[in-house]
Scaffold this motif. Sequence first.
Motif, PDB file in Angstrom:
ATOM      1  N   VAL A 206      35.126  29.721  34.326  1.00 11.87           N
ATOM      2  CA  VAL A 206      35.841  31.320  34.425  1.00 11.87           C
ATOM      3  C   VAL A 206      37.317  30.952  33.990  1.00 11.87           C
ATOM      4  CG1 VAL A 206      36.511  33.157  35.834  1.00 11.87           C
ATOM      5  CG2 VAL A 206      34.256  32.242  35.920  1.00 11.87           C
ATOM      6  N   ASP A 207      38.079  30.281  34.839  1.00 12.62           N
ATOM      7  CA  ASP A 207      39.405  29.879  34.718  1.00 12.62           C
ATOM      8  C   ASP A 207      39.680  28.804  35.383  1.00 12.62           C
ATOM      9  OD1 ASP A 207      41.734  30.196  33.304  1.00 12.62           O
ATOM     10  OD2 ASP A 207      42.095  32.002  33.287  1.00 12.62           O
ATOM     11  N   ILE A 317      38.440  37.021  36.531  1.00 11.36           N
ATOM     12  CA  ILE A 317      39.637  37.200  36.232  1.00 11.36           C
ATOM     13  C   ILE A 317      40.073  36.030  37.551  1.00 11.36           C
ATOM     14  CG2 ILE A 317      41.753  38.433  36.180  1.00 11.36           C
ATOM     15  CD1 ILE A 317      40.280  40.450  35.050  1.00 11.36           C
ATOM     16  N   VAL A 318      41.139  35.265  36.918  1.00  9.72           N
ATOM     17  CA  VAL A 318      41.625  34.392  38.039  1.00  9.72           C
ATOM     18  C   VAL A 318      43.214  34.652  37.879  1.00  9.72           C
ATOM     19  CG1 VAL A 318      42.216  31.933  38.720  1.00  9.72           C
ATOM     20  CG2 VAL A 318      39.976  32.814  37.792  1.00  9.72           C
ATOM     21  N   TYR A 319      43.713  34.636  38.982  1.00 11.39           N
ATOM     22  CA  TYR A 319      45.277  34.753  39.019  1.00 11.39           C
ATOM     23  C   TYR A 319      45.819  33.915  40.291  1.00 11.39           C
ATOM     24  CZ  TYR A 319      49.674  36.696  40.767  1.00 11.39           C
ATOM     25  OH  TYR A 319      50.937  36.672  41.467  1.00 11.39           O
ATOM     26  N   LEU A 409      42.696  44.886  33.302  1.00 17.02           N
ATOM     27  CA  LEU A 409      43.008  44.524  31.892  1.00 17.02           C
ATOM     28  C   LEU A 409      42.857  43.120  31.860  1.00 17.02           C
ATOM     29  CD1 LEU A 409      43.717  45.311  29.165  1.00 17.02           C
ATOM     30  CD2 LEU A 409      46.157  44.932  29.651  1.00 17.02           C
ATOM     31  N   ASN A 410      43.694  42.358  32.730  1.00 15.19           N
ATOM     32  CA  ASN A 410      43.581  40.909  32.551  1.00 15.19           C
ATOM     33  C   ASN A 410      44.322  40.325  34.043  1.00 15.19           C
ATOM     34  OD1 ASN A 410      46.261  41.436  31.921  1.00 15.19           O
ATOM     35  ND2 ASN A 410      45.893  40.989  29.780  1.00 15.19           N
ATOM     36  N   GLN A 411      44.646  39.213  33.844  1.00 17.02           N
ATOM     37  CA  GLN A 411      45.259  38.522  35.136  1.00 17.02           C
ATOM     38  C   GLN A 411      46.702  39.111  35.247  1.00 17.02           C
ATOM     39  OE1 GLN A 411      47.335  34.884  35.218  1.00 17.02           O
ATOM     40  NE2 GLN A 411      46.905  34.386  33.301  1.00 17.02           N
ATOM     41  N   TYR A 412      47.422  39.759  34.258  1.00 17.23           N
ATOM     42  CA  TYR A 412      48.808  40.532  34.549  1.00 17.23           C
ATOM     43  C   TYR A 412      48.482  41.778  35.241  1.00 17.23           C
ATOM     44  CZ  TYR A 412      50.741  36.812  31.751  1.00 17.23           C
ATOM     45  OH  TYR A 412      51.267  35.759  31.093  1.00 17.23           O
TER      46      TYR A 412
END
Length: 659
Positions: A206-207, A317-319, A409-412
């Motif tokens: 995944v990330d 998604i990874v943050y 949308l994404n990690q941001y």
Amino acid sequence: MKTLTRPVLVAAALATALAACTPAPQDDRPVTPPRQSLGAIRLVAYNGCDDLLAGLRAKAAENVGPWGFGGPQIMYMEDATAARAKTAETPDHSTTNTHEAGVDEPDLVKTDGDRVYTVSGGTLRIIDTATRKVTASLDLPGKDERGYAPADLLVSGERALILFQGGGGPAMKRGFAPPGETRYVLVDLAGQPKVLGTIKPEGTHVDARMVGSTVRFVTRSQPDITFPQTRDQLPEAERTRINQQVVRRAPLEAWLPKIEITDASGTVRKESVPCERVSHPAGYSGTSLLTLHSLDLSQGLTAAGSSPIGLAADGDIVYGTGQSLYVASNPHWWFPIQPAVVEESAPTPSGQESAVAPATEPAPVEPMPTATPTPSGPPPEETEVHRFDVSKPGAPAYVASGKVPGRLLNQYSLSEHDGHLRVATTVTSADGDTSVSGVHVLAADTLAEVGQVGGLGKGERIYSVRFIGPVGYVVTFRQVDPLYTLDLRDPAKPAVTGELKITGYSAYLHPSGDGKLIGIGQEASDKGRTLGTQVSLFDVRDPAAPRRLSQLFQKDSGSEAEWDPHAFLYWPKTGTAVIPLSSYGEGVQRSGAMVLKITDSEVSKVGMIEHPADRNSAYPPGIQRSMMIGDSIWTFSYAGAQVNDAATLDRQAWIPLGS
């Protein structure tokens, strides 16, 4: 790349502007909707293996269909590398463009200023930045079966972790899934590089994030259950019933992914996540398991292996911050099919609680919509977010879970600040005809919602998000690009303070200091048709009146930096920016990197860098990454690395990197 500290002037200007501004009179001004409670999804640890197996069987049986798990109705779509001790001779250099300072992200190329590291064709290559020559190389385990498969790297001192992605995950964002298995290779970089060990988990990558020398990487797996090949003539309800029986007889090993660890001597051991280290939300499907691994590169492969813990949930998604790791699960894309009668009627998904406007808020106001489930309609469009504490060595510790309406949308779209998590989402109606976006503020310790602001970009979706301290920026697009500025100082009362409407959109926003933002995206006609790459410089010092200072437009072109921030280079020391660029107008295709000069008030084009075409192609290879080392721009493609003078763009060296 050096990540800039958040602009102090933005916060100062925000306070000044808010004191002076008055509410805008227009009717389409975004409004703050009443707060909505989506309920807790607290993680619960299993009591043991029997409890784990019973729970997974029951939940998976509820979610299996005539095609097994999934089917036609669902598709899945100095924050630098920690470097070794430096000498006075180490040149000033950029590093990977990352989301958070101090949290490194895997990428195709890494540098510590003295050496450049990259992997292509299953081979690790090390380039000396002084001689500009490949000084060492290493064929990595699995090279023969992996062929051309790309790999990402994380580097800490004299250790590197090479991340091969076995289909899905970030690899899908690049447009293809590489062959082979998910594999993480630990390499000693001192002298002649050598392999110290390999971790090969079941599932897809995944990330990953690295803080200091500790890497946390996330894999996702589905139950290893083989469903019978029933004849197509059987009704779907009957095939579902048969599959449910198979699930209810499946052993525990079907859910727990195995992890194969090979040390430097070639000794192999296999392990899996212990039952007591697997948790689950209160509501879950049983059809997916996330595994969180921890590896300190400085310690290598110890007896503890990758210190895995499990979570019976999905995630894409990874943050990460220095203290927290968040894993978010976007809702699956849903396609309507005829409902099948199942062995046991599954509980009807619960809708959201009725939104009631607080007495202190003006009424009526419009809440952010969510999909209302029907027997044949979509489930609620909700995103689950799980937070883990990564501030200590070893395995992460679970902290809390929450959920918000809509899709990231994404990690941001995620940002932790001052004890709160900000989450930007777009909610689309059940029929797909309408959409609206907003920002939710959650308490980081519980992930309970404390505030939200909605009504952004009605009929549009989010194209980019950037949070900088107490300020947020959201871009939505359909025909025009509203850039919204948000005041997030009071978590309970986030508010929109300004809006800028221009044609086109920015797909990536980057802070450039002194209250400026750089936007990379597409120009568009007034009907919403994209026309080519645009680079914008925004002045956001006055949150009530954001404005665009400068625009550079490149007709009939696109840039990888629009969807992959790692492809964007900004060097504030000289105001130099570099983005990959592919042009396709008038029957001519060109690929290279566009070099820009960004001042306090203007974006201008310096020139283009292109790599030499190989003998098998008439076109130059596409440039994927760039970095600044000393006074030179280094660019990277599948064919090699090129060094150009940063001032004149004259070519200084070409370093082939082919197999």
